[in-house]
Design a protein around this motif. Structure first.
Motif, PDB file in Angstrom:
ATOM      1  N   THR A 190       0.832  -1.209   0.000  1.00 41.21           N
ATOM      2  CA  THR A 190       0.000   0.000   0.000  1.00 41.21           C
ATOM      3  C   THR A 190       0.863   1.254   0.000  1.00 41.21           C
ATOM      4  OG1 THR A 190      -1.713  -1.205   1.192  1.00 41.21           O
ATOM      5  CG2 THR A 190      -1.889   1.190   1.186  1.00 41.21           C
ATOM      6  N   ILE A 242       0.890   4.118  -2.873  1.00 39.52           N
ATOM      7  CA  ILE A 242       0.621   5.532  -2.570  1.00 39.52           C
ATOM      8  C   ILE A 242       1.806   6.400  -2.989  1.00 39.52           C
ATOM      9  CG2 ILE A 242       0.311   7.185  -0.671  1.00 39.52           C
ATOM     10  CD1 ILE A 242      -1.376   4.981   0.726  1.00 39.52           C
ATOM     11  N   GLU A 290      -3.691   8.982   2.686  1.00 39.95           N
ATOM     12  CA  GLU A 290      -2.880   7.851   3.153  1.00 39.95           C
ATOM     13  C   GLU A 290      -3.362   7.262   4.480  1.00 39.95           C
ATOM     14  OE1 GLU A 290       1.634   7.541   4.554  1.00 39.95           O
ATOM     15  OE2 GLU A 290       1.437   7.976   2.414  1.00 39.95           O
ATOM     16  N   ILE A 311      -6.554   5.277   3.792  1.00 37.03           N
ATOM     17  CA  ILE A 311      -6.311   4.015   3.075  1.00 37.03           C
ATOM     18  C   ILE A 311      -5.675   2.992   4.007  1.00 37.03           C
ATOM     19  CG2 ILE A 311      -4.924   2.930   1.258  1.00 37.03           C
ATOM     20  CD1 ILE A 311      -5.385   5.475  -0.415  1.00 37.03           C
ATOM     21  N   ASN A 368      -8.221   1.565   6.380  1.00 34.64           N
ATOM     22  CA  ASN A 368      -9.087   0.553   5.760  1.00 34.64           C
ATOM     23  C   ASN A 368      -8.345  -0.743   5.486  1.00 34.64           C
ATOM     24  OD1 ASN A 368     -11.247   2.319   5.810  1.00 34.64           O
ATOM     25  ND2 ASN A 368     -10.921   3.031   3.724  1.00 34.64           N
ATOM     26  N   ARG A 369      -7.127  -0.655   4.965  1.00 37.81           N
ATOM     27  CA  ARG A 369      -6.373  -1.859   4.593  1.00 37.81           C
ATOM     28  C   ARG A 369      -5.880  -2.640   5.806  1.00 37.81           C
ATOM     29  NH1 ARG A 369      -5.320  -4.283  -0.121  1.00 37.81           N
ATOM     30  NH2 ARG A 369      -3.142  -4.507   0.410  1.00 37.81           N
TER      31      ARG A 369
END
Length: 186
Positions: free
Chosen positions: A42, A46, A124, A127, A130-131
């Motif tokens: 991730t 990003i 960031e 994300i 969530n991840r």
């Protein structure tokens, strides 16, 4: 005879408990590995997105050495906060040297700062939250805490370390640690 049967039963219970603990440890280690892989993937995605956007902005402004600035932006974005600042300063200085216009350079710097701040401070953490199943506020606090404890290395490792702590807290039988895990969750 009864004592022998009790000892056999006790030994079976001990082996069963050991097997359960081994399975829990194995599952915990597997979860930690998966979370760290998710983080690295991730973060790379990003950083790549940021470097592409910065490249487009620099191309629109006609700044030389776009590929150099793109690679530096990608690499420097792995260093939280400080990396973003450096990734803005270097192409801005190049723009000033290339064009000699403070106004033109100021506009470029402003756009680069907005891009870095939007991605680094808003997109960031959301994300990652969530991840990795972490609250974005926890991610920002972990950056401060681990950065304070270990400096830049702590900032780089802040999200993976916090994700590992959450997994360990999840795997624990302690109600207090479960509570902390719940607080850390997204």
């Amino acid at each position: 005879l009864k004592e022998g049967a009790k000892e056999d039963e006790t030994e079976r219970e001990i082996k069963l408990l050991q097997t359960e603990k081994e399975q829990l440890s194995e599952t915990t280690c597997k979860n930690i590995t998966e979370q760290i892989q998710k983080y690295i993937f991730t973060k790379a995605l990003i950083s790549l997105t940021t470097s592409v956007i910065v490249s487009i902005v620099l191309a629109l402004f006609g700044v030389d050495f776009i590929l150099v600035w793109a690679v530096l932006t990608f690499v420097l974005n792995f260093i939280p906060n400080i990396g973003s600042v450096i990734a803005v300063i270097l192409p801005t200085v190049m723009c000033l040297l290339q064009f000699g216009s403070v106004g033109y350079t100021g506009i470029l710097a402003l756009i680069l700062v907005v891009v870095q701040n939007l991605i680094g401070n808003i997109i960031e953490p959301k994300i990652f939250g969530n991840r990795l199943g972490l609250n974005p506020i926890v991610i920002l606090l972990s950056l401060l805490i681990w950065g304070y404890v270990w400096g830049i290395a702590g900032m780089i490792l802040s999200v993976p370390l916090t994700a590992v702590l959450k997994i360990i807290f999840d795997s624990s039988d302690s109600k207090n640690l479960k509570f902390f895990s719940h607080l850390m969750s997204n």
